[in-house]
Design an enzyme around this catalytic site. Sequence first.
Site, PDB file in Angstrom:
ATOM      1  N   ASP A 107      -1.035  -1.226  -2.229  1.00 20.15           N
ATOM      2  CA  ASP A 107      -0.052  -1.953  -1.119  1.00 20.15           C
ATOM      3  C   ASP A 107       1.270  -1.197  -1.508  1.00 20.15           C
ATOM      4  OD1 ASP A 107       0.288  -3.874   1.042  1.00 20.15           O
ATOM      5  OD2 ASP A 107       2.012  -4.590  -0.420  1.00 20.15           O
ATOM      6  N   LYS A 124      -4.224 -11.374  -1.891  1.00 19.46           N
ATOM      7  CA  LYS A 124      -3.170 -10.558  -2.122  1.00 19.46           C
ATOM      8  C   LYS A 124      -2.529 -10.726  -3.510  1.00 19.46           C
ATOM      9  CE  LYS A 124      -1.016  -7.306  -0.088  1.00 19.46           C
ATOM     10  NZ  LYS A 124      -1.424  -6.490   1.188  1.00 19.46           N
TER      11      LYS A 124
HETATM   12  P1  NDP Z   1       4.513   2.514  -0.211  1.00 15.41           P
HETATM   13  O1  NDP Z   1       4.788   1.824  -1.584  1.00 15.41           O
HETATM   14  O2  NDP Z   1       3.582   3.716  -0.145  1.00 15.41           O
HETATM   15  O3  NDP Z   1       5.637   2.902   0.628  1.00 15.41           O
HETATM   16  C1  NDP Z   1       6.468   1.834   1.040  1.00 15.41           C
HETATM   17  C2  NDP Z   1       7.821   2.407   1.926  1.00 15.41           C
HETATM   18  O4  NDP Z   1       8.417   1.314   2.491  1.00 15.41           O
HETATM   19  C3  NDP Z   1       8.618   3.396   0.875  1.00 15.41           C
HETATM   20  O5  NDP Z   1       9.230   4.365   1.834  1.00 15.41           O
HETATM   21  C4  NDP Z   1       9.495   2.382   0.814  1.00 15.41           C
HETATM   22  O6  NDP Z   1      10.920   3.000   0.060  1.00 15.41           O
HETATM   23  C5  NDP Z   1       9.913   1.590   1.685  1.00 15.41           C
HETATM   24  N1  NDP Z   1      10.227   0.252   1.207  1.00 15.41           N
HETATM   25  C6  NDP Z   1       9.375  -0.503   0.696  1.00 15.41           C
HETATM   26  N2  NDP Z   1      10.376  -1.687   0.372  1.00 15.41           N
HETATM   27  C7  NDP Z   1      11.418  -1.649   1.142  1.00 15.41           C
HETATM   28  C8  NDP Z   1      12.473  -2.805   1.536  1.00 15.41           C
HETATM   29  N3  NDP Z   1      12.621  -3.774   0.790  1.00 15.41           N
HETATM   30  N4  NDP Z   1      13.437  -2.197   2.346  1.00 15.41           N
HETATM   31  C9  NDP Z   1      13.245  -0.715   2.926  1.00 15.41           C
HETATM   32  N5  NDP Z   1      12.210   0.029   2.747  1.00 15.41           N
HETATM   33  C10 NDP Z   1      11.291  -0.431   1.784  1.00 15.41           C
HETATM   34  O7  NDP Z   1       3.647   1.383   0.601  1.00 15.41           O
HETATM   35  P2  NDP Z   1       2.503   1.318   1.873  1.00 15.41           P
HETATM   36  O8  NDP Z   1       3.215   2.394   2.733  1.00 15.41           O
HETATM   37  O9  NDP Z   1       1.372   1.311   1.324  1.00 15.41           O
HETATM   38  O10 NDP Z   1       2.920   0.019   2.557  1.00 15.41           O
HETATM   39  C11 NDP Z   1       3.982  -0.100   3.669  1.00 15.41           C
HETATM   40  C12 NDP Z   1       3.709  -1.307   4.379  1.00 15.41           C
HETATM   41  O11 NDP Z   1       2.250  -1.413   4.955  1.00 15.41           O
HETATM   42  C13 NDP Z   1       3.669  -2.509   3.676  1.00 15.41           C
HETATM   43  O12 NDP Z   1       4.205  -3.692   4.442  1.00 15.41           O
HETATM   44  C14 NDP Z   1       2.106  -2.930   3.160  1.00 15.41           C
HETATM   45  O13 NDP Z   1       2.130  -4.266   3.199  1.00 15.41           O
HETATM   46  C15 NDP Z   1       1.480  -2.228   4.687  1.00 15.41           C
HETATM   47  N6  NDP Z   1       0.282  -2.103   4.452  1.00 15.41           N
HETATM   48  C16 NDP Z   1      -0.311  -1.021   3.479  1.00 15.41           C
HETATM   49  C17 NDP Z   1      -1.405  -0.805   3.509  1.00 15.41           C
HETATM   50  C18 NDP Z   1      -2.150   0.185   2.858  1.00 15.41           C
HETATM   51  O14 NDP Z   1      -3.305   0.633   2.809  1.00 15.41           O
HETATM   52  N7  NDP Z   1      -1.290   0.811   1.884  1.00 15.41           N
HETATM   53  C19 NDP Z   1      -2.524  -1.544   4.296  1.00 15.41           C
HETATM   54  C20 NDP Z   1      -1.893  -2.392   5.312  1.00 15.41           C
HETATM   55  C21 NDP Z   1      -0.755  -2.651   5.397  1.00 15.41           C
HETATM   56  P3  NDP Z   1      11.095   2.976  -1.494  1.00 15.41           P
HETATM   57  O15 NDP Z   1      10.279   4.166  -1.635  1.00 15.41           O
HETATM   58  O16 NDP Z   1      12.560   3.455  -1.455  1.00 15.41           O
HETATM   59  O17 NDP Z   1      10.834   2.011  -2.136  1.00 15.41           O
END
Ligand code: NDP
Length: 447
Positions: free
Chosen positions: A164, A124
């Site tokens: 991510d 990562k």
């Molecule tokens: P994105 O950046 O596309 O979206 C993240 C979302 O979560 C946004 O709505 C963001 O809001 C919100 N968010 C981020 N940080 C916080 C926080 N500290 N508190 C509250 N809300 C938060 O990321 P992904 O959708 O790709 O990833 C989401 C999760 O899924 C993560 O844990 C990631 O590790 C996991 N994941 C992702 C994969 C992928 O293929 N993308 C694969 C496997 C797991 P805002 O826009 O306001 O920051």
Amino acid sequence: MKVTEVISDLKRRFPNEPEYHQAVEEVLTSIEDVYNSYPQFERYNLIERLCVPDRILSFRVSWVDDAGNVRTNMGYRVQHNNAIGPYKGGIRFHASVNQSILKFLAFEQTFKNSLTTLAMGGAKGGSDFSPKGKSDMEIMRFCQAFVRELWRQIGPERDVPAGDIGVGGREVAYMYGMYKNLARENTGTFTGKGIDFGGSLIRPEATGYGNVYFLLNMLATRGIDIKGKRVAISGSGNVALYTAEKLMSLGAVVVSMSDSDGSIVIPDGLTQEQFDYIFSLKNDYRGRIREFVDEYPGAATYYQRERPWKHVNCDIAMPSATQNELDGDDARALLAQGCIAVSEGANMPSTPDAVKEFINAKILYAPGKAANAGGVSVSGLEMAQNAQMLSWSAEEVDNKLQSIMANIHEQCVKFGKEPSGYVNYVKGANISGFMKVARAMMAQGVL
Ligand code: NDP
């Protein structure tokens, strides 16, 4: 191995890394009995070799903003374990990124990748750079500066990064472009690429769709139909949006979404038009979820700086934002109003207290390393397509994704079924993921 001793030793050697200690403790607790039944594991000191990453690269990233100011951020890549294949795992750009968070994510990634049945090790990376409010040119300059340092450490057989939090198709494309330029090669290092230059169909959808497929497998063990079920989702990024899209196509009702500023709760469920609005708001305008209540007055309530869990009425929860976003109180609130299943799209979104509540209540509870493995699985399929210089159809990739998620579910049931018949998916995922990595490490000697 005694988990308490290992954890206190890790805390002494690596203080101030709470997320990393939390992830290690969760895995070790569930594999302790199995591990101790193989004395050869201890002789080879597998635990220490698995808990401490192979290497951690940290570097300064200097870039120039639109006003001409020189800015610096930290960059990292944690290459955790490559016993079963090249290092593989996403890149996160978020102000909160630090070494502890990336160590926990790389540790989890190793076992997750093992579960996928594909040949991928765990890694990562990321930076404390926040893409929020930055112009497209600033994002491009930052991505190029990040890869200017990282490119020497990655490659198609060595380490293959992906997206991510804060890193989507746009950022991957900038990083891949820079990598290609420096490495002078067109091998598919980086997954999540655009469809025109080596990306795989269904990769953007894969984590969300995969989580829903895993949920369907869990529901089937209790004969429950997804149709009409009320599902609370957190986040409104890549994972959350494609989770919502797939659920709605199956007749489920999506009752919440959120971002880091707050949550919306939609009592009657999102309509297709409202979903399309959020999708465009987030992807085309990089807007905030609170804008939904201005666009659709009366359809939803906005809770500033709050997570949705205490405000929703739902059958199923799918946390899809970030780590530790659902605590013990949230879990108790969900259970009190009848939640029957939790399937994690994010990595480690539930705190240990929340996990305990779900397991004690014997609801269906899928940890992220099993439920969200669809993303990295399709990344593995992207690597396979790149190696063959072929592109598979969306249907072909989706079919493979469905069968991988069914396979992961089967492994969890095999290793996690308790004498009472209850399936402890945490235990199942951890034991199954660990055993494959352990066997590979034993076979390859002390490295
Ligand atoms: P994105 O950046 O596309 O979206 C993240 C979302 O979560 C946004 O709505 C963001 O809001 C919100 N968010 C981020 N940080 C916080 C926080 N500290 N508190 C509250 N809300 C938060 O990321 P992904 O959708 O790709 O990833 C989401 C999760 O899924 C993560 O844990 C990631 O590790 C996991 N994941 C992702 C994969 C992928 O293929 N993308 C694969 C496997 C797991 P805002 O826009 O306001 O920051």
